[in-house]
Design an enzyme around this catalytic site. Structure first.
Site, PDB file in Angstrom:
ATOM      1  N   GLY A  78      31.245  41.202  36.761  1.00 49.21           N
ATOM      2  CA  GLY A  78      30.876  40.120  37.676  1.00 49.21           C
ATOM      3  C   GLY A  78      31.692  40.137  38.948  1.00 49.21           C
ATOM      4  O   GLY A  78      31.164  40.120  40.047  1.00 49.21           O
ATOM      5  N   PHE A  79      33.030  40.101  38.807  1.00 51.56           N
ATOM      6  CA  PHE A  79      33.971  40.217  39.922  1.00 51.56           C
ATOM      7  C   PHE A  79      33.851  39.097  40.949  1.00 51.56           C
ATOM      8  O   PHE A  79      34.312  39.236  42.075  1.00 51.56           O
ATOM      9  CB  PHE A  79      33.817  41.574  40.621  1.00 51.56           C
ATOM     10  CG  PHE A  79      33.783  42.738  39.684  1.00 51.56           C
ATOM     11  CD1 PHE A  79      34.852  43.007  38.853  1.00 51.56           C
ATOM     12  CD2 PHE A  79      32.673  43.562  39.612  1.00 51.56           C
ATOM     13  CE1 PHE A  79      34.827  44.081  37.969  1.00 51.56           C
ATOM     14  CE2 PHE A  79      32.639  44.635  38.739  1.00 51.56           C
ATOM     15  CZ  PHE A  79      33.715  44.890  37.915  1.00 51.56           C
ATOM     16  N   ILE A 116      33.350  38.900  30.950  1.00 51.37           N
ATOM     17  CA  ILE A 116      32.704  39.740  31.955  1.00 51.37           C
ATOM     18  C   ILE A 116      33.283  41.155  31.961  1.00 51.37           C
ATOM     19  O   ILE A 116      33.179  41.885  32.948  1.00 51.37           O
ATOM     20  CB  ILE A 116      32.803  39.105  33.352  1.00 51.37           C
ATOM     21  CG1 ILE A 116      34.262  38.895  33.769  1.00 51.37           C
ATOM     22  CG2 ILE A 116      32.071  37.779  33.381  1.00 51.37           C
ATOM     23  CD1 ILE A 116      34.427  38.393  35.199  1.00 51.37           C
ATOM     24  N   GLY A 117      33.873  41.523  30.816  1.00 55.59           N
ATOM     25  CA  GLY A 117      34.487  42.834  30.687  1.00 55.59           C
ATOM     26  C   GLY A 117      35.990  42.763  30.540  1.00 55.59           C
ATOM     27  O   GLY A 117      36.661  43.795  30.412  1.00 55.59           O
ATOM     28  N   ILE A 161      51.274  38.500  27.588  1.00 48.84           N
ATOM     29  CA  ILE A 161      50.123  39.388  27.465  1.00 48.84           C
ATOM     30  C   ILE A 161      49.534  39.224  26.065  1.00 48.84           C
ATOM     31  O   ILE A 161      50.183  39.531  25.062  1.00 48.84           O
ATOM     32  CB  ILE A 161      50.533  40.853  27.721  1.00 48.84           C
ATOM     33  CG1 ILE A 161      51.157  40.980  29.119  1.00 48.84           C
ATOM     34  CG2 ILE A 161      49.339  41.761  27.564  1.00 48.84           C
ATOM     35  CD1 ILE A 161      50.269  40.538  30.257  1.00 48.84           C
ATOM     36  N   PRO A 221      47.588  43.758  24.726  1.00 51.32           N
ATOM     37  CA  PRO A 221      48.045  44.820  25.628  1.00 51.32           C
ATOM     38  C   PRO A 221      46.978  45.858  25.941  1.00 51.32           C
ATOM     39  O   PRO A 221      46.960  46.410  27.045  1.00 51.32           O
ATOM     40  CB  PRO A 221      49.215  45.448  24.866  1.00 51.32           C
ATOM     41  CG  PRO A 221      49.694  44.380  23.948  1.00 51.32           C
ATOM     42  CD  PRO A 221      48.469  43.619  23.541  1.00 51.32           C
ATOM     43  N   GLN A 223      42.594  45.966  32.377  1.00 52.93           N
ATOM     44  CA  GLN A 223      42.338  45.095  33.518  1.00 52.93           C
ATOM     45  C   GLN A 223      43.229  45.448  34.702  1.00 52.93           C
ATOM     46  O   GLN A 223      42.771  45.519  35.850  1.00 52.93           O
ATOM     47  CB  GLN A 223      42.563  43.638  33.121  1.00 52.93           C
ATOM     48  CG  GLN A 223      41.421  43.026  32.343  1.00 52.93           C
ATOM     49  CD  GLN A 223      40.173  42.917  33.186  1.00 52.93           C
ATOM     50  OE1 GLN A 223      40.099  42.135  34.128  1.00 52.93           O
ATOM     51  NE2 GLN A 223      39.174  43.716  32.859  1.00 52.93           N
ATOM     52  N   GLU A 231      43.134  39.609  38.453  1.00 60.67           N
ATOM     53  CA  GLU A 231      43.064  39.935  39.881  1.00 60.67           C
ATOM     54  C   GLU A 231      44.345  40.498  40.475  1.00 60.67           C
ATOM     55  O   GLU A 231      44.299  41.199  41.483  1.00 60.67           O
ATOM     56  CB  GLU A 231      42.632  38.675  40.650  1.00 60.67           C
ATOM     57  CG  GLU A 231      41.153  38.408  40.433  1.00 60.67           C
ATOM     58  CD  GLU A 231      40.758  36.954  40.637  1.00 60.67           C
ATOM     59  OE1 GLU A 231      40.007  36.691  41.581  1.00 60.67           O
ATOM     60  OE2 GLU A 231      41.192  36.094  39.856  1.00 60.67           O
TER      61      GLU A 231
END
Length: 712
Positions: free
Chosen positions: A246-247, A472-473, A596, A599, A605, A671
């Protein structure tokens, strides 16, 4: 049948250990169904028709010849489409007029939807859509994005974060500075283009509008559609179990609206899928930016003044601000600071959020300017950042929840071999290749949105979590399973997590690196309450025992802090003196991004963000033809992205940095991986060649032109 509960022995340690994706096998075998793959009886197919002009009006649109074509069921346009609501405000702000499909004859930009052709098959719909004749009264358009245009303005921005802010006397700070950097940096228009194109299937069942699509927040899409079609919110359900990326682009978009319109008219399921070319116009993009950065410092590199000005474009019908100038507000100590974002309205589609909105282009400008300042002061770039490390937020004055940026640089420098770096540019060479290394800082705000979750103790001894999350991944489904398992004190295989259904209630969307943090908070509270209830003893009825949580009150009680994830990016490049080609040999990112959870998926990501930063630095550039207002090469052949061959070695790791005010310790990682990556590469290119590149992407022609006479 009922089951008697027994006291469980807490199973700890699921969070923080590597787990493969729960749905991974389904995805690689094709068992996972995406929005355009769900089978439905009587399914019809819609094909959107976009305008071929950039500004004007529809003079005529005759559907009769198209309706006579094989399989065609309907042609929706401004002359026959149902009326939609526009006078409302959603949680995301004013509605985007791009959702007001077929409500008037105006065309504000190239690719604007002017009709939907619906047919029995997708092939019939496409053939008919391409045959539809639309005539226009064309008007002069303006798509020229440039600095210095008098129409640029400063948008209001939210009260807590205005578009223009500052402290101290900027002019005096710059005047008193022994060293000044004053440069312009630009980034081009960039597009999301997730692997799964935007698609939606709509149908009516038992008085409810059902939507199956790929989105980043099913509850938000359902609420938007309910307002748009003036429906009771309880009569709209949106499901999005699997999303192929999606991003930032997959919110409420024309496919859902068009499919719902057609399904209402035909009273049968309708599916609308966008082409790659249509995605360039209808699903948002990252605006190009023009940024001016001025840094004033003492001879030893201590900052006296920071001025960051950003300009982006938006459409004439809807405002979007790419807040690139916000980056210095949380980064470096300085006596005077000024930050302002400006916007110019053009005859272009509306931009939208795209991975690290604001921070990705803003970090390129600021972190390259810092590198220039370091060179002019004769300082190591890391030493310069250490010298300007703040104790509190440079603009807000608030304490940091945690800030381990220097630890990231320390660990990254050790692993990258930074200590052996010759600071002189253009001195390392292997045959025709000039070699260089660069670094940059990364940061992204730590956010969270109110969310609800329901956790059920089932009669068979397992547990079910229901939350309107979106994977979304990112691996969110798996992360939430681990969080729930630890809080319930059971093994992860006893927890089933169901997501992507607006019927599950209000929850944060997958955006702003806030999804997993927000959802995990809600799941933790519900699981904790359920565990306490089960500890009282008793039996579990056949329907199970369910506890629901709501994090709104907990989030409202959080003390004000500067909350950010941080990171240090490192890159080594080789530049071909004959062709101008830039090859990235290796990248390393060290991050301080909260606890996290998994991992395995977290590293994926972060690496993915870093690769996108490489793509941003060297490849990505959507070009608009000013004569027609539309793109040149609106496809993935003309719009270049990084491939496997571009990324030989990419490593991502982290330092321990749990958020003490989050029940799981999460900050967010989606992000921060892209932030600073392009700057690190650009700084490495300077170190290799001695030539600064302030305009992305760093194409071979730009390398040769900028370095003419210097690269031999």
């Amino acid at each position: 049948m009922t089951t008697t509960t027994t006291e469980t022995v807490p199973v700890t340690g699921a969070v923080g250990t590597a787990h493969t994706r729960i749905e991974g096998r389904d995805k690689v075998t094709g068992a996972a169904r995406y929005a355009a793959e769900v089978p439905l009886a009587g399914l019809a197919h819609g094909w959107l028709v976009g305008s071929t002009i950039a500004r004007g009006r529809i003079r005529s649109l005759d559907p009769a010849p198209v309706l006579a074509m094989p399989g065609v069921l309907a042609v929706l346009h401004h002359g026959n489409a149902q009326a939609l609501e526009s006078d409302y405000a959603s949680p995301m702000g004013k509605p985007d007029p791009a959702l007001q499909l077929f409500q008037h004859d105006r065309v504000p930009y190239a690719g604007w939807p002017v009709a939907l052709v619906v047919a029995e098959t997708s092939e019939q719909a496409r053939e008919a859509a391409e045959a539809l004749v639309v005539e226009y009264d064309e008007e002069p358009h303006d798509v020229a994005f440039a600095a210095g245009r008098p129409e640029a303005y400063v948008p209001a921005g939210p009260a807590h974060s205005p578009s223009e802010a500052g402290k101290g006397d900027l002019a005096a700070g710059l005047a008193a500075s022994a060293v000044v950097v004053d440069e312009e940096y630009t980034t081009p228009e960039e597009h999301h283009h997730p692997m799964e194109p935007h698609a939606a299937t709509a149908y009516w069942a038992a008085g409810r509008l059902e939507i199956i699509d790929g989105n980043q927040g099913s509850i938000y899409v359902a609420q938007e559609l309910a307002r748009l079609f003036a429906l009771d919110p309880s009569t709209v359900r949106v499901r999005s179990e699997h999303v192929g990326g999606g991003f930032g682009s997959k919110g409420a978009r024309p496919p859902q609206v068009a499919a719902a319109m057609a399904a209402t008219v035909l009273q049968r399921p309708v599916r609308v899928v966008l082409t790659r070319r249509q995605m360039f116009s209808l699903t948002g993009y990252r605006s190009p930016t023009i940024q001016r950065v001025r840094l004033g410092a003492d001879p030893d590199g201590r900052l006296r003044a920071v001025d960051h000005e950003g300009l982006n474009q938006t459409s004439t019908v809807h405002e979007f601000v790419e807040r690139s100038a916000d980056v210095p507000r949380a980064m470096y100590e300085t006596e005077a600071l000024h930050s302002v974002s400006r916007v110019i309205r053009l005859d272009v589609p509306t931009p939208t959020w795209m991975r690290a909105p604001g921070e990705a282009p803003g970090s390129f400008a600021l972190e390259c300017a810092l590198d220039e300042l370091a060179a002019r002061c004769g300082l190591d770039p890391i030493a310069l950042r250490v010298r300007n490390e703040p104790e509190v937020g440079p603009l807000s004055g608030l304490p940091y929840s945690s800030r381990r940026l220097l630890e990231c640089f320390e660990e990254g420098a050790r692993r990258f071999g930074w200590a052996g770096r010759d600071p002189r540019p253009g001195v390392r060479r292997e045959g025709r290749w000039l070699l260089g290394t660069g670094t940059a800082a990364a940061s992204f705000p730590t956010l969270a949105g109110p969310s609800t979750a329901a956790v059920t103790a089932e009669a068979d001894g397992d547990y079910t979590v229901r939350i309107t999350a979106a994977d979304i991944g990112t691996g969110a489904r798996t992360a939430l399973t681990l969080v729930a398992a630890d809080e319930l004190g059971v093994a992860p295989d006893r927890v089933r997590v169901r997501i992507g259904d607006s019927d599950f209630g209000q929850a944060m969307l997958a955006g702003g690196s806030a999804g997993t943090r927000s959802w995990a908070w809600a799941v933790t509270l519900a699981a904790r309450s359920l565990r306490e209830q089960l500890a009282l003893g008793g039996s579990i009825p056949p329907e199970g025992i369910t506890v629901r949580s709501d994090t709104a009150e907990a989030l409202a009680a959080l003390p004000r802090r500067e909350r950010h994830a941080f990171g240090a990016q490192f890159a080594e490049v080789a530049v071909d003196v004959a062709t101008g080609e830039v090859r990235v040999r290796r990248m390393l990112g060290i991050f301080a991004a909260g606890r996290i959870v998994n991992p395995l998926t977290a590293r994926s990501q972060l690496v993915g963000g870093m690769i996108w930063g490489l793509s941003m630095a060297l490849h990505e550039e959507a070009v608009r033809d000013e004569r027609w207002g539309s793109h040149v090469g609106a496809d993935l052949a003309g719009y270049h992205v990084a491939a496997n061959a571009d990324v030989p070695v990419v490593e991502a790791d982290w330092v321990d940095d749990p958020d003490e005010q989050d029940p799981v310790g999460i900050k967010g990682i989606g992000e921060v991986g892209i932030v600073g990556a392009a700057a690190a590469i650009a700084n490495a290119v300077w170190h290799a060649t001695g030539v600064r590149h302030r305009h992305l992407p760093i194409r071979p022609d730009r390398v040769l032109t900028a370095g003419a006479g210097d690269l031999g």
